[in-house]
Write an enzyme that holds these catalytic residues in place. Structure first.
Site, PDB file in Angstrom:
ATOM      1  N   VAL A 120      -4.047  -6.605  -5.778  1.00 53.04           N
ATOM      2  CA  VAL A 120      -4.891  -7.584  -5.038  1.00 53.04           C
ATOM      3  C   VAL A 120      -5.988  -8.159  -5.564  1.00 53.04           C
ATOM      4  O   VAL A 120      -6.594  -8.872  -4.986  1.00 53.04           O
ATOM      5  CB  VAL A 120      -4.861  -7.036  -3.600  1.00 53.04           C
ATOM      6  CG1 VAL A 120      -3.688  -7.051  -2.751  1.00 53.04           C
ATOM      7  CG2 VAL A 120      -5.980  -5.768  -3.696  1.00 53.04           C
ATOM      8  N   LYS A 162     -15.134  -0.944   5.411  1.00 51.69           N
ATOM      9  CA  LYS A 162     -14.186  -1.036   6.843  1.00 51.69           C
ATOM     10  C   LYS A 162     -14.795  -1.856   7.626  1.00 51.69           C
ATOM     11  O   LYS A 162     -14.034  -2.553   8.581  1.00 51.69           O
ATOM     12  CB  LYS A 162     -13.963   0.314   7.125  1.00 51.69           C
ATOM     13  CG  LYS A 162     -12.931   1.111   6.233  1.00 51.69           C
ATOM     14  CD  LYS A 162     -11.520   0.693   5.976  1.00 51.69           C
ATOM     15  CE  LYS A 162     -10.420   1.680   5.608  1.00 51.69           C
ATOM     16  NZ  LYS A 162      -9.561   0.829   4.902  1.00 51.69           N
ATOM     17  N   SER A 182       1.866   8.165   1.924  1.00 51.57           N
ATOM     18  CA  SER A 182       0.947   6.989   2.245  1.00 51.57           C
ATOM     19  C   SER A 182       1.312   6.659   3.732  1.00 51.57           C
ATOM     20  O   SER A 182       2.545   6.498   4.060  1.00 51.57           O
ATOM     21  CB  SER A 182       1.518   5.826   1.039  1.00 51.57           C
ATOM     22  OG  SER A 182       1.221   5.930   0.010  1.00 51.57           O
ATOM     23  N   GLY A 197       0.755  -1.159  -0.061  1.00 54.10           N
ATOM     24  CA  GLY A 197      -0.111  -0.116   0.089  1.00 54.10           C
ATOM     25  C   GLY A 197       0.895   1.286  -0.264  1.00 54.10           C
ATOM     26  O   GLY A 197       0.283   2.276   0.418  1.00 54.10           O
ATOM     27  N   TYR A 237     -18.158   9.321   3.434  1.00 53.66           N
ATOM     28  CA  TYR A 237     -17.592   8.234   3.648  1.00 53.66           C
ATOM     29  C   TYR A 237     -18.232   6.954   2.979  1.00 53.66           C
ATOM     30  O   TYR A 237     -17.642   5.948   2.306  1.00 53.66           O
ATOM     31  CB  TYR A 237     -16.922   7.773   5.029  1.00 53.66           C
ATOM     32  CG  TYR A 237     -15.712   7.029   4.890  1.00 53.66           C
ATOM     33  CD1 TYR A 237     -14.483   7.476   4.335  1.00 53.66           C
ATOM     34  CD2 TYR A 237     -15.757   5.963   5.590  1.00 53.66           C
ATOM     35  CE1 TYR A 237     -13.377   6.725   4.538  1.00 53.66           C
ATOM     36  CE2 TYR A 237     -14.524   4.818   5.704  1.00 53.66           C
ATOM     37  CZ  TYR A 237     -13.342   5.468   5.076  1.00 53.66           C
ATOM     38  OH  TYR A 237     -12.183   4.843   5.394  1.00 53.66           O
ATOM     39  N   ARG A 257      -3.789  13.628   5.318  1.00 45.72           N
ATOM     40  CA  ARG A 257      -4.072  13.903   4.111  1.00 45.72           C
ATOM     41  C   ARG A 257      -2.913  13.212   3.028  1.00 45.72           C
ATOM     42  O   ARG A 257      -1.641  13.264   2.971  1.00 45.72           O
ATOM     43  CB  ARG A 257      -3.612  15.478   3.677  1.00 45.72           C
ATOM     44  CG  ARG A 257      -4.041  16.079   2.636  1.00 45.72           C
ATOM     45  CD  ARG A 257      -3.267  17.412   2.241  1.00 45.72           C
ATOM     46  NE  ARG A 257      -3.774  18.409   3.462  1.00 45.72           N
ATOM     47  CZ  ARG A 257      -4.955  18.971   3.615  1.00 45.72           C
ATOM     48  NH1 ARG A 257      -5.851  18.842   2.690  1.00 45.72           N
ATOM     49  NH2 ARG A 257      -5.127  19.669   4.819  1.00 45.72           N
ATOM     50  N   THR A 258      -3.667  12.033   2.426  1.00 44.38           N
ATOM     51  CA  THR A 258      -2.753  11.175   1.574  1.00 44.38           C
ATOM     52  C   THR A 258      -3.435  11.055   0.151  1.00 44.38           C
ATOM     53  O   THR A 258      -4.622  11.836   0.060  1.00 44.38           O
ATOM     54  CB  THR A 258      -2.583   9.720   1.909  1.00 44.38           C
ATOM     55  OG1 THR A 258      -3.909   9.266   2.160  1.00 44.38           O
ATOM     56  CG2 THR A 258      -2.118   9.598   3.404  1.00 44.38           C
ATOM     57  N   LEU A 259      -3.108  10.294  -0.734  1.00 42.67           N
ATOM     58  CA  LEU A 259      -3.722  10.346  -2.152  1.00 42.67           C
ATOM     59  C   LEU A 259      -5.068   9.859  -1.923  1.00 42.67           C
ATOM     60  O   LEU A 259      -6.002  10.489  -2.501  1.00 42.67           O
ATOM     61  CB  LEU A 259      -2.973   9.236  -2.875  1.00 42.67           C
ATOM     62  CG  LEU A 259      -2.143   9.519  -4.013  1.00 42.67           C
ATOM     63  CD1 LEU A 259      -1.555   8.291  -4.686  1.00 42.67           C
ATOM     64  CD2 LEU A 259      -2.605  10.812  -5.023  1.00 42.67           C
TER      65      LEU A 259
HETATM   66  O1  0WD Z   1      -7.005   9.719   6.523  1.00 40.64           O
HETATM   67  C1  0WD Z   1      -6.469   8.770   5.918  1.00 40.64           C
HETATM   68  N1  0WD Z   1      -5.755   8.810   4.724  1.00 40.64           N
HETATM   69  C2  0WD Z   1      -6.853   7.250   6.486  1.00 40.64           C
HETATM   70  C3  0WD Z   1      -6.536   6.195   5.424  1.00 40.64           C
HETATM   71  C4  0WD Z   1      -7.729   7.331   7.812  1.00 40.64           C
HETATM   72  C5  0WD Z   1      -7.954   5.866   7.991  1.00 40.64           C
HETATM   73  C6  0WD Z   1      -7.462   4.853   7.462  1.00 40.64           C
HETATM   74  N2  0WD Z   1      -6.817   4.906   6.150  1.00 40.64           N
HETATM   75  C7  0WD Z   1      -6.596   3.743   5.565  1.00 40.64           C
HETATM   76  C8  0WD Z   1      -7.055   3.675   4.037  1.00 40.64           C
HETATM   77  O2  0WD Z   1      -8.356   3.412   4.120  1.00 40.64           O
HETATM   78  C9  0WD Z   1      -6.104   2.597   3.458  1.00 40.64           C
HETATM   79  O3  0WD Z   1      -6.689   1.184   3.887  1.00 40.64           O
HETATM   80  O4  0WD Z   1      -5.276   3.539   5.413  1.00 40.64           O
HETATM   81  C10 0WD Z   1      -4.833   2.942   4.232  1.00 40.64           C
HETATM   82  C11 0WD Z   1      -3.757   3.463   3.387  1.00 40.64           C
HETATM   83  O5  0WD Z   1      -4.317   4.912   2.749  1.00 40.64           O
HETATM   84  P1  0WD Z   1      -3.554   5.918   2.404  1.00 40.64           P
HETATM   85  O6  0WD Z   1      -2.041   6.053   2.996  1.00 40.64           O
HETATM   86  O7  0WD Z   1      -4.271   7.173   3.256  1.00 40.64           O
HETATM   87  O8  0WD Z   1      -3.960   6.028   1.003  1.00 40.64           O
HETATM   88  P2  0WD Z   1      -2.731   5.902  -0.284  1.00 40.64           P
HETATM   89  O9  0WD Z   1      -1.246   6.448  -0.221  1.00 40.64           O
HETATM   90  O10 0WD Z   1      -3.495   6.291  -1.695  1.00 40.64           O
HETATM   91  O11 0WD Z   1      -2.410   4.446  -0.366  1.00 40.64           O
HETATM   92  C12 0WD Z   1      -3.424   3.534  -0.752  1.00 40.64           C
HETATM   93  C13 0WD Z   1      -3.064   2.454  -1.862  1.00 40.64           C
HETATM   94  C14 0WD Z   1      -3.254   2.934  -3.070  1.00 40.64           C
HETATM   95  O12 0WD Z   1      -3.011   4.066  -3.616  1.00 40.64           O
HETATM   96  P3  0WD Z   1      -3.812   4.817  -4.756  1.00 40.64           P
HETATM   97  O13 0WD Z   1      -4.025   5.990  -4.389  1.00 40.64           O
HETATM   98  O14 0WD Z   1      -2.776   4.715  -5.936  1.00 40.64           O
HETATM   99  O15 0WD Z   1      -5.093   4.058  -4.975  1.00 40.64           O
HETATM  100  O16 0WD Z   1      -3.576   1.332  -1.831  1.00 40.64           O
HETATM  101  C15 0WD Z   1      -3.100   0.641  -3.078  1.00 40.64           C
HETATM  102  C16 0WD Z   1      -2.355   1.577  -3.926  1.00 40.64           C
HETATM  103  O17 0WD Z   1      -1.031   1.697  -3.752  1.00 40.64           O
HETATM  104  N3  0WD Z   1      -4.062  -0.106  -3.813  1.00 40.64           N
HETATM  105  C17 0WD Z   1      -4.001  -1.254  -4.372  1.00 40.64           C
HETATM  106  N4  0WD Z   1      -2.718  -2.172  -4.111  1.00 40.64           N
HETATM  107  C18 0WD Z   1      -2.817  -3.333  -4.687  1.00 40.64           C
HETATM  108  N5  0WD Z   1      -3.930  -3.674  -5.449  1.00 40.64           N
HETATM  109  C19 0WD Z   1      -4.973  -1.780  -5.067  1.00 40.64           C
HETATM  110  C20 0WD Z   1      -5.200  -2.918  -5.571  1.00 40.64           C
HETATM  111  N6  0WD Z   1      -6.159  -3.497  -6.439  1.00 40.64           N
HETATM  112  N7  0WD Z   1      -5.753  -0.600  -5.063  1.00 40.64           N
HETATM  113  C21 0WD Z   1      -5.373   0.228  -4.126  1.00 40.64           C
END
Ligand code: 0WD
Length: 257
Positions: free
Chosen positions: A67, A164, A21, A15, A157, A194-196
């Protein structure tokens, strides 16, 4: 004997999309405690970006894995068996929902949008755990990322909250299954960062501002705070904890009006 908590531990991290991230924040905390890290990237589109980051962590490895594709998860497991051997930890930090399902009313969610969000955000934890628990022959720890939208209805959400909730239930069932192998399974419920992924959530800035006002700690959280909790959950310090969801949200989850 090293004093580092994760010395000689091999940990899979899924991830990392970029340096914002949550998975990347977790990687920093794990590397600081001596872990050897294996990263995955979703597809060729992000390879260069992820590879650059991975290169900054000595002795780490990288392998593709989308995945949604069983064969890619099988290939990941074969890669780990061949290049690493024993796995001690797995960090699942993956989620996805269609942008149109993260806006407006949940009641409008399509069948396909519902299925997709659950497949990528919840089933993927089970699908990957299924392939890698046989490699956790010395016991292990699995950690996933969730959000309070699983427990409460949070505007916009929507379907991701339902996914979730499923993910958190997966954590309990996996913990129950894998406990007899000495494998623990837990979730971290993080406050908004603040992430993607956060760009997909409508009015994210308003959310952050409100949190600074109402949380007990009067702040938002950052990826290093989530990273250190993940490090704790992957280390022996948390050996008595499984099936749990730990909130790293500056106390937001205890607030009322
Ligand atoms: O506020 C937030 N950012 C929060 C995030 C608050 C609480 C929880 N989370 C969770 C998210 O729901 C997620 O489960 O934390 C986790 C990581 O999220 P993140 O770090 O905020 O987001 P990001 O940097 O975008 O990473 C998530 C990544 C994807 O990035 P993009 O933006 O390109 O979709 O999940 C991966 C991908 O790298 N991903 C996958 N990896 C493999 N196969 C797939 C896939 N099909 N789809 C998404």
């Amino acid at each position: 004997m090293s004093s580092m908590l994760l010395h000689e531990k091999n940990i899979l991290i899924m991830g990392v999309a970029n340096n914002r991230s949550i998975a990347w924040g977790i990687a920093q905390s794990l590397a600081a405690q001596g872990a050897r890290l294996i990263f995955t990237y979703e597809n060729e589109r992000v390879l260069e970006r992820v590879q650059k980051l991975v290169n900054t962590i000595p002795n780490s490895l990288i392998c593709p894995c989308n995945v949604q594709i069983d064969e890619e998860i099988d290939m990941l497991a074969s890669f780990l068996k061949e290049h690493v051997g024993i796995i001690h930890g797995y960090v699942h930090s993956i989620a996805y929902a269609k942008p149109e399902d993260l806006d407006g009313l949940f009641v409008e969610t399509s069948r396909n949008g519902f299925t997709l969000a659950h497949e990528i955000s919840a089933y993927s934890l089970a699908a990957v755990s299924q392939r890698i628990y046989p490699l956790m022959t010395e016991g292990g720890s699995i950690v996933t990322m969730t959000y309070i939208g699983a427990e409460r209805a949070i505007t916009n959400y929507n379907v991701m909250g339902i996914a979730k909730a499923s993910l958190e239930a997966c954590v309990r069932y996996l913990a129950n299954d894998l406990g007899s192998y000495g494998i623990r399974v837990n979730a971290i419920s993080a406050g908004p960062i603040r992430t993607l992924a956060a760009y997909g959530i409508k009015d994210f800035n308003g959310m952050l501002k409100k949190i600074e006002e109402i949380t007990p700690l009067h702040k938002t959280v950052d990826t290093s705070e989530v990273g250190d909790t993940a490090m704790f959950l992957l280390s022996q310090l948390s050996r008595g904890i499984t099936g749990e969801t730990i909130h790293v949200d500056a106390g937001y989850h205890i607030t009322g009006m």
